[in-house]
Motif scaffolding. Sequence first.
Motif, short mmCIF file in Angstrom:
data_model
loop_
_atom_site.label_atom_id
_atom_site.label_comp_id
_atom_site.label_asym_id
_atom_site.label_seq_id
_atom_site.Cartn_x
_atom_site.Cartn_y
_atom_site.Cartn_z
N ALA A 21 49.62 42.60 30.37
CA ALA A 21 48.17 42.57 30.45
C ALA A 21 47.58 43.05 29.13
O ALA A 21 48.11 43.96 28.50
CB ALA A 21 47.69 43.45 31.59
N ARG A 22 46.49 42.43 28.74
CA ARG A 22 45.78 42.87 27.54
C ARG A 22 44.84 43.99 27.95
O ARG A 22 44.06 43.85 28.90
CB ARG A 22 45.00 41.71 26.96
CG ARG A 22 44.28 42.13 25.72
CD ARG A 22 43.66 40.99 25.01
NE ARG A 22 42.95 41.57 23.89
CZ ARG A 22 41.87 41.09 23.36
NH1 ARG A 22 41.38 39.97 23.83
NH2 ARG A 22 41.29 41.68 22.37
N ILE A 23 44.91 45.10 27.25
CA ILE A 23 44.06 46.25 27.55
C ILE A 23 43.01 46.38 26.47
O ILE A 23 43.33 46.40 25.28
CB ILE A 23 44.90 47.54 27.67
CG1 ILE A 23 45.90 47.39 28.82
CG2 ILE A 23 44.01 48.75 27.88
CD1 ILE A 23 46.84 48.55 28.98
N THR A 24 41.75 46.46 26.90
CA THR A 24 40.63 46.64 25.97
C THR A 24 39.91 47.93 26.33
O THR A 24 40.30 48.62 27.28
CB THR A 24 39.63 45.46 26.09
OG1 THR A 24 38.98 45.55 27.37
CG2 THR A 24 40.32 44.12 25.95
N GLY A 25 38.85 48.22 25.63
CA GLY A 25 38.06 49.42 25.93
C GLY A 25 37.37 49.34 27.28
O GLY A 25 36.97 50.35 27.84
N ALA A 26 37.26 48.12 27.83
CA ALA A 26 36.60 47.93 29.13
C ALA A 26 37.59 47.89 30.29
O ALA A 26 37.19 47.89 31.45
CB ALA A 26 35.79 46.64 29.11
N THR A 27 38.88 47.84 29.99
CA THR A 27 39.91 47.72 31.03
C THR A 27 39.97 49.00 31.87
O THR A 27 40.01 50.10 31.34
CB THR A 27 41.29 47.46 30.40
OG1 THR A 27 41.22 46.29 29.60
CG2 THR A 27 42.35 47.28 31.47
N ARG A 28 39.98 48.84 33.17
CA ARG A 28 40.16 49.98 34.06
C ARG A 28 41.66 50.21 34.21
O ARG A 28 42.41 49.28 34.45
CB ARG A 28 39.53 49.70 35.42
CG ARG A 28 38.02 49.48 35.31
CD ARG A 28 37.45 49.24 36.64
NE ARG A 28 37.03 50.55 37.12
CZ ARG A 28 36.45 50.75 38.29
NH1 ARG A 28 36.26 49.75 39.09
NH2 ARG A 28 36.08 51.96 38.64
N LEU A 62 47.81 40.69 40.59
CA LEU A 62 46.67 40.28 41.41
C LEU A 62 45.35 40.45 40.67
O LEU A 62 44.46 39.60 40.78
CB LEU A 62 46.66 41.08 42.72
CG LEU A 62 47.76 40.72 43.71
CD1 LEU A 62 47.78 41.72 44.87
CD2 LEU A 62 47.57 39.31 44.22
N PHE A 63 45.21 41.55 39.93
CA PHE A 63 44.00 41.74 39.13
C PHE A 63 43.83 40.57 38.16
O PHE A 63 42.76 39.98 38.06
CB PHE A 63 44.06 43.04 38.32
CG PHE A 63 44.02 44.30 39.15
CD1 PHE A 63 43.34 44.36 40.36
CD2 PHE A 63 44.66 45.44 38.71
CE1 PHE A 63 43.30 45.53 41.12
CE2 PHE A 63 44.63 46.62 39.45
CZ PHE A 63 43.95 46.65 40.66
N ARG A 64 44.91 40.25 37.48
CA ARG A 64 44.87 39.19 36.47
C ARG A 64 44.52 37.83 37.10
O ARG A 64 43.69 37.09 36.59
CB ARG A 64 46.22 39.12 35.77
CG ARG A 64 46.26 38.25 34.58
CD ARG A 64 47.61 38.39 33.95
NE ARG A 64 47.64 37.77 32.65
CZ ARG A 64 48.72 37.61 31.95
NH1 ARG A 64 49.86 38.05 32.40
NH2 ARG A 64 48.68 37.02 30.79
N LEU A 65 45.14 37.51 38.23
CA LEU A 65 44.87 36.25 38.92
C LEU A 65 43.43 36.13 39.40
O LEU A 65 42.89 35.03 39.50
CB LEU A 65 45.81 36.09 40.12
CG LEU A 65 47.26 35.77 39.82
CD1 LEU A 65 48.10 35.84 41.09
CD2 LEU A 65 47.38 34.39 39.17
N ASN A 66 42.81 37.27 39.68
CA ASN A 66 41.45 37.27 40.21
C ASN A 66 40.39 37.62 39.17
O ASN A 66 39.23 37.86 39.50
CB ASN A 66 41.36 38.23 41.40
CG ASN A 66 42.10 37.67 42.60
OD1 ASN A 66 41.62 36.74 43.24
ND2 ASN A 66 43.28 38.18 42.87
N GLY A 67 40.79 37.66 37.89
CA GLY A 67 39.83 37.89 36.82
C GLY A 67 39.30 39.31 36.74
O GLY A 67 38.24 39.55 36.16
N VAL A 68 40.03 40.26 37.30
CA VAL A 68 39.62 41.67 37.25
C VAL A 68 40.25 42.31 36.02
O VAL A 68 41.46 42.22 35.81
CB VAL A 68 40.07 42.41 38.54
CG1 VAL A 68 39.73 43.88 38.46
CG2 VAL A 68 39.44 41.77 39.76
N ASP A 69 39.41 42.96 35.20
CA ASP A 69 39.89 43.60 33.98
C ASP A 69 40.43 44.99 34.32
O ASP A 69 39.75 46.00 34.16
CB ASP A 69 38.76 43.69 32.95
CG ASP A 69 39.25 44.17 31.59
OD1 ASP A 69 40.47 44.29 31.39
OD2 ASP A 69 38.39 44.45 30.73
#
Length: 71
Positions: free
Chosen positions: A5-12, A33-40
């Motif tokens: 997963a790509r982690i940014t400053g907005a990633t929980r 599941l987060f990734r498949l559903n567009g959850v950062d």
Amino acid sequence: MTVTARITGATRVLGIIGDPIRQVRAPEVWTGLFRLNGVDAVFHRPHPAKETDRGALRSVRRFLREAGVTP
């Protein structure tokens, strides 16, 4: 299954802490599941080694308490 997963400053960042923890697969499942559903968000499973500095562990516990989490 390995999920990258790509982690940014907005990633929980969510986590599960325990010992033993290696057998727990929830982080891979939830991150996928987060990734498949567009959850950062990502689920992390830290596993400090026995040699980990005790001061580092105290710092993590303090950080969690200050964030309102009971370690």
